[in-house]
Design a protein around this motif. Structure first.
Motif, PDB file in Angstrom:
ATOM      1  N   PRO A 242      -3.740  47.552  38.971  1.00  0.00           N
ATOM      2  CA  PRO A 242      -4.924  47.365  38.134  1.00  0.00           C
ATOM      3  C   PRO A 242      -4.712  46.222  37.152  1.00  0.00           C
ATOM      4  O   PRO A 242      -3.578  45.814  36.883  1.00  0.00           O
ATOM      5  CB  PRO A 242      -5.040  48.710  37.410  1.00  0.00           C
ATOM      6  N   ALA A 243      -5.805  45.692  36.614  1.00  0.00           N
ATOM      7  CA  ALA A 243      -5.716  44.592  35.658  1.00  0.00           C
ATOM      8  C   ALA A 243      -4.919  44.987  34.420  1.00  0.00           C
ATOM      9  O   ALA A 243      -4.243  44.156  33.815  1.00  0.00           O
ATOM     10  CB  ALA A 243      -7.109  44.130  35.267  1.00  0.00           C
ATOM     11  N   ALA A 244      -4.985  46.254  34.062  1.00  0.00           N
ATOM     12  CA  ALA A 244      -4.242  46.762  32.901  1.00  0.00           C
ATOM     13  C   ALA A 244      -3.879  48.213  33.158  1.00  0.00           C
ATOM     14  O   ALA A 244      -4.574  48.913  33.912  1.00  0.00           O
ATOM     15  CB  ALA A 244      -5.077  46.634  31.627  1.00  0.00           C
ATOM     16  N   PRO A 245      -2.790  48.708  32.573  1.00  0.00           N
ATOM     17  CA  PRO A 245      -2.424  50.107  32.783  1.00  0.00           C
ATOM     18  C   PRO A 245      -3.388  51.052  32.077  1.00  0.00           C
ATOM     19  O   PRO A 245      -4.053  50.669  31.106  1.00  0.00           O
ATOM     20  CB  PRO A 245      -1.021  50.188  32.170  1.00  0.00           C
ATOM     21  N   GLU A 246      -3.450  52.254  32.573  1.00  0.00           N
ATOM     22  CA  GLU A 246      -4.248  53.301  31.930  1.00  0.00           C
ATOM     23  C   GLU A 246      -3.528  53.800  30.679  1.00  0.00           C
ATOM     24  O   GLU A 246      -2.296  53.791  30.616  1.00  0.00           O
ATOM     25  CB  GLU A 246      -4.471  54.460  32.897  1.00  0.00           C
ATOM     26  N   PRO A 247      -4.272  54.236  29.673  1.00  0.00           N
ATOM     27  CA  PRO A 247      -3.619  54.760  28.462  1.00  0.00           C
ATOM     28  C   PRO A 247      -2.878  56.062  28.737  1.00  0.00           C
ATOM     29  O   PRO A 247      -3.263  56.841  29.616  1.00  0.00           O
ATOM     30  CB  PRO A 247      -4.783  54.973  27.501  1.00  0.00           C
ATOM     31  N   VAL A 248      -1.814  56.289  27.994  1.00  0.00           N
ATOM     32  CA  VAL A 248      -1.061  57.535  28.074  1.00  0.00           C
ATOM     33  C   VAL A 248      -1.735  58.550  27.155  1.00  0.00           C
ATOM     34  O   VAL A 248      -1.900  58.292  25.956  1.00  0.00           O
ATOM     35  CB  VAL A 248       0.406  57.320  27.653  1.00  0.00           C
ATOM     36  N   THR A 249      -2.120  59.695  27.721  1.00  0.00           N
ATOM     37  CA  THR A 249      -2.864  60.685  26.933  1.00  0.00           C
ATOM     38  C   THR A 249      -2.159  62.022  26.801  1.00  0.00           C
ATOM     39  O   THR A 249      -2.601  62.872  26.028  1.00  0.00           O
ATOM     40  CB  THR A 249      -4.254  60.927  27.554  1.00  0.00           C
TER      41      THR A 249
ATOM     42  N   ASP B   4       8.960  67.552  25.646  1.00  0.00           N
ATOM     43  CA  ASP B   4       8.989  66.392  24.757  1.00  0.00           C
ATOM     44  C   ASP B   4       8.363  65.190  25.456  1.00  0.00           C
ATOM     45  O   ASP B   4       9.056  64.383  26.081  1.00  0.00           O
ATOM     46  CB  ASP B   4      10.424  66.072  24.338  1.00  0.00           C
ATOM     47  N   PRO B   5       7.049  65.031  25.342  1.00  0.00           N
ATOM     48  CA  PRO B   5       6.379  63.924  26.035  1.00  0.00           C
ATOM     49  C   PRO B   5       6.417  62.594  25.282  1.00  0.00           C
ATOM     50  O   PRO B   5       5.853  61.608  25.755  1.00  0.00           O
ATOM     51  CB  PRO B   5       4.937  64.430  26.137  1.00  0.00           C
ATOM     52  N   ARG B   6       7.095  62.542  24.153  1.00  0.00           N
ATOM     53  CA  ARG B   6       7.059  61.322  23.338  1.00  0.00           C
ATOM     54  C   ARG B   6       7.554  60.062  24.072  1.00  0.00           C
ATOM     55  O   ARG B   6       7.008  58.968  23.836  1.00  0.00           O
ATOM     56  CB  ARG B   6       7.875  61.529  22.054  1.00  0.00           C
ATOM     57  N   PRO B   7       8.554  60.122  24.952  1.00  0.00           N
ATOM     58  CA  PRO B   7       9.007  58.882  25.627  1.00  0.00           C
ATOM     59  C   PRO B   7       7.994  58.274  26.592  1.00  0.00           C
ATOM     60  O   PRO B   7       8.159  57.112  26.998  1.00  0.00           O
ATOM     61  CB  PRO B   7      10.267  59.343  26.386  1.00  0.00           C
ATOM     62  N   LEU B   8       6.949  58.996  26.972  1.00  0.00           N
ATOM     63  CA  LEU B   8       6.045  58.515  28.015  1.00  0.00           C
ATOM     64  C   LEU B   8       5.378  57.193  27.632  1.00  0.00           C
ATOM     65  O   LEU B   8       5.211  56.305  28.472  1.00  0.00           O
ATOM     66  CB  LEU B   8       4.982  59.569  28.338  1.00  0.00           C
ATOM     67  N   GLY B   9       4.968  57.049  26.384  1.00  0.00           N
ATOM     68  CA  GLY B   9       4.265  55.843  25.962  1.00  0.00           C
ATOM     69  C   GLY B   9       5.114  54.591  26.105  1.00  0.00           C
ATOM     70  O   GLY B   9       4.678  53.588  26.681  1.00  0.00           O
ATOM     71  N   GLU B  10       6.340  54.629  25.585  1.00  0.00           N
ATOM     72  CA  GLU B  10       7.221  53.462  25.677  1.00  0.00           C
ATOM     73  C   GLU B  10       7.610  53.173  27.124  1.00  0.00           C
ATOM     74  O   GLU B  10       7.731  52.004  27.526  1.00  0.00           O
ATOM     75  CB  GLU B  10       8.468  53.688  24.824  1.00  0.00           C
ATOM     76  N   MET B  11       7.824  54.234  27.916  1.00  0.00           N
ATOM     77  CA  MET B  11       8.171  54.024  29.320  1.00  0.00           C
ATOM     78  C   MET B  11       7.026  53.379  30.090  1.00  0.00           C
ATOM     79  O   MET B  11       7.246  52.533  30.957  1.00  0.00           O
ATOM     80  CB  MET B  11       8.549  55.356  29.974  1.00  0.00           C
TER      81      MET B  11
ATOM     82  N   GLY C 196      15.638  56.130  32.502  1.00  0.00           N
ATOM     83  CA  GLY C 196      15.583  56.237  31.051  1.00  0.00           C
ATOM     84  C   GLY C 196      14.835  55.118  30.365  1.00  0.00           C
ATOM     85  O   GLY C 196      14.649  55.155  29.149  1.00  0.00           O
ATOM     86  N   LYS C 197      14.382  54.097  31.129  1.00  0.00           N
ATOM     87  CA  LYS C 197      13.656  52.963  30.539  1.00  0.00           C
ATOM     88  C   LYS C 197      12.226  52.870  31.072  1.00  0.00           C
ATOM     89  O   LYS C 197      11.279  52.796  30.301  1.00  0.00           O
ATOM     90  CB  LYS C 197      14.401  51.658  30.805  1.00  0.00           C
ATOM     91  N   THR C 198      12.089  52.822  32.387  1.00  0.00           N
ATOM     92  CA  THR C 198      10.748  52.740  32.982  1.00  0.00           C
ATOM     93  C   THR C 198      10.367  54.035  33.689  1.00  0.00           C
ATOM     94  O   THR C 198       9.260  54.145  34.231  1.00  0.00           O
ATOM     95  CB  THR C 198      10.678  51.586  33.987  1.00  0.00           C
ATOM     96  N   GLY C 199      11.250  54.985  33.707  1.00  0.00           N
ATOM     97  CA  GLY C 199      11.038  56.264  34.367  1.00  0.00           C
ATOM     98  C   GLY C 199      12.356  57.002  34.422  1.00  0.00           C
ATOM     99  O   GLY C 199      13.265  56.730  33.621  1.00  0.00           O
TER     100      GLY C 199
ATOM    101  N   GLY D 257       0.834  52.510  34.590  1.00  0.00           N
ATOM    102  CA  GLY D 257       1.293  53.093  33.346  1.00  0.00           C
ATOM    103  C   GLY D 257       1.630  54.564  33.467  1.00  0.00           C
ATOM    104  O   GLY D 257       1.499  55.316  32.492  1.00  0.00           O
ATOM    105  N   ARG D 258       2.104  54.950  34.651  1.00  0.00           N
ATOM    106  CA  ARG D 258       2.459  56.342  34.914  1.00  0.00           C
ATOM    107  C   ARG D 258       3.946  56.413  35.250  1.00  0.00           C
ATOM    108  O   ARG D 258       4.348  56.106  36.372  1.00  0.00           O
ATOM    109  CB  ARG D 258       1.631  56.904  36.076  1.00  0.00           C
ATOM    110  N   PRO D 259       4.799  56.772  34.296  1.00  0.00           N
ATOM    111  CA  PRO D 259       6.243  56.760  34.547  1.00  0.00           C
ATOM    112  C   PRO D 259       6.616  57.581  35.781  1.00  0.00           C
ATOM    113  O   PRO D 259       6.185  58.722  35.934  1.00  0.00           O
ATOM    114  CB  PRO D 259       6.823  57.381  33.273  1.00  0.00           C
ATOM    115  N   PRO D 260       7.428  57.001  36.674  1.00  0.00           N
ATOM    116  CA  PRO D 260       7.847  57.728  37.870  1.00  0.00           C
ATOM    117  C   PRO D 260       9.099  58.562  37.639  1.00  0.00           C
ATOM    118  O   PRO D 260       9.968  58.192  36.845  1.00  0.00           O
ATOM    119  CB  PRO D 260       8.118  56.606  38.879  1.00  0.00           C
ATOM    120  N   VAL D 261       9.188  59.677  38.355  1.00  0.00           N
ATOM    121  CA  VAL D 261      10.409  60.466  38.469  1.00  0.00           C
ATOM    122  C   VAL D 261      10.814  60.365  39.934  1.00  0.00           C
ATOM    123  O   VAL D 261      10.149  60.931  40.811  1.00  0.00           O
ATOM    124  CB  VAL D 261      10.193  61.933  38.060  1.00  0.00           C
ATOM    125  N   ALA D 262      11.882  59.637  40.213  1.00  0.00           N
ATOM    126  CA  ALA D 262      12.200  59.278  41.594  1.00  0.00           C
ATOM    127  C   ALA D 262      13.623  59.673  41.959  1.00  0.00           C
ATOM    128  O   ALA D 262      14.507  59.755  41.093  1.00  0.00           O
ATOM    129  CB  ALA D 262      12.028  57.767  41.797  1.00  0.00           C
TER     130      ALA D 262
END
Length: 389
Positions: free
Chosen positions: A174-181, A333-340, A309-312, A291-296
């Motif tokens: 997408p042109a820009a990531p979706e906001p983290v909510t 603890d969802p706080r890291p999602l925004g920075e990731m 630990g940085k992008t997912g 803008g959706r951090p992956p768990v891979a």
């Protein structure tokens, strides 16, 4: 300039989209070229290819598939000479033949007699007998190779006698990531996209959810999206497993969707619990683009996509407890999602965006053509006659 582009698929899964993006890159780099696309049959991919192809033709390809390996070596072996002849004729008539994936055997065999004309773009990490067969084929063909990750290159041994490249798959995001909510006040929305088979690990995700205590399980909602290849039995079996585990209220199984945009908008995180090596991991790339951090799973090319630990996050492949603990930690603890999400989008733009990768593919093609122009006249004459020098 005549370019032929060969692909063994017709759907809109990862390798299909990667092929369409490569064809678009070639059209951008060579706007006046005649580009012929060869597919085994019509399908959803045609709509993506039509704006960039001069023409699309459908003809049989001799494709090495694990499930049909015995049949290929017995009943279908009689088709191979004709398939190789068709491939040879196309190699003789085009300036360049771009072959997507390593499993198109007829072109690998024919390419030996047209040195330098074929470029194989490898998107698979085969194992066991398949790896030996495909490795032997490329040793025979002496074709130029593009690997879609360092993990794929290591699998094939990166032969030194022929030109090779590592070029990540380009992904249109997408042109820009979706906001983290997600802030913990509602259920965590977990998305999994991919073919339904044991390699992708849908059952690993289900077992991780089953292992949670009921209170924690009630704080997540899971959407599994995908279909099986040419059979709906794996889908029915997966639905039975969901029902047997009592996960009907938590897990929603949906069929393959050619446009997954709405699924990424819905999700908070994307899970890629692959049990066997992924050559790269397109879904993880798309997740970062949205803008959706992956768990891979920490396996194959996924470790080149996701910075743990940085992008997912990465977890050991097939480790149900590790995946369960990671999901529980995100819920708690969802706080890291925004920075990731920010870091993941930045990594996507730098390494995996369609435009960044298109430049690398066209550069590889330009280098191929330049090398062949410098080849001695005798060698070029042999090539035109379809004989190895």
């Amino acid at each position: 300039m005549r370019i032929a582009c060969i692909h063994q698929g017709y759907e809109l899964y990862g390798s299909d989209r990667s092929f369409a993006e490569s064809v678009e890159a070639l059209r951008s780099g060579y706007p006046d070229a005649e580009i012929e696309v060869v597919l085994p049959r019509s399908g959803p991919i045609v709509d993506l290819l039509t704006p960039h192809a001069t023409r699309i033709v459908f003809e049989p390809l001799w494709v090495l598939r694990r499930k049909a390996f015995l049949r290929l070596l017995t009943v279908d072996a009689a088709r191979l000479p004709l398939a190789v002849l068709r491939a040879a004729r196309r190699l003789a008539g085009f300036d360049l033949v771009y072959v997507n994936t390593s499993v198109i055997v007829d072109y690998a065999l024919a390419a030996r007699f047209y040195p330098g004309k074929a470029i194989f773009h490898i998107h698979e990490i085969p194992e066991g007998l398949a790896l030996k067969v495909l490795g032997g084929l490329f040793g025979w063909s002496h074709s130029e190779l593009i690997f879609n990750s360092n993990a794929t290159s290591r699998t094939f041994g990166d032969p030194k006698s022929i030109p090779t490249h590592v070029i990540y798959n380009g992904v249109e995001g997408p042109a820009a990531p979706e906001p983290v909510t997600y802030d913990g006040s509602r259920p965590l929305r977990v998305l999994m996209l991919g073919r339904i088979n044991r390699i992708k690990g849908q059952e690993v995700l289900l077992d991780a959810i089953t292992g949670m205590d009921p209170a924690m399980r009630s704080r997540l909602q899971v959407r599994i999206v995908g279909s099986a290849f040419e059979s709906d039995e794996p889908e029915r079996e997966l639905q039975r497993r969901i029902d047997t585990l009592g996960l009907g209220e938590r897990v929603d199984l949906q069929p393959f969707d050619a446009d997954p945009s709405d699924h990424y908008r819905w999700a908070d995180i994307v899970v890629i619990p692959s049990r066997r090596p992924e050559s790269l991991g397109r879904v993880a790339i798309e997740a970062m683009a949205w803008g959706r951090p992956p768990v891979a799973s920490a396996i194959g090319g996924l470790t080149e996509v996701v910075e743990d630990g940085k992008t997912g996050w990465t977890v050991p492949p097939g480790n149900v407890d590790a995946l369960r603990r990671r999901l529980e930690t995100i819920i708690a603890d969802p706080r890291p999602l925004g920075e990731m999400a920010i870091a993941g989008r930045r990594r996507y733009e730098n390494l995996f965006s369609k435009h960044a990768v298109a430049e690398r593919i066209t550069a590889a093609v330009a280098a191929n053509l330049a090398r062949r122009r410098r080849r001695p006249a005798a060698s070029l004459s042999d090539e035109r006659r379809g004989r190895a020098p």
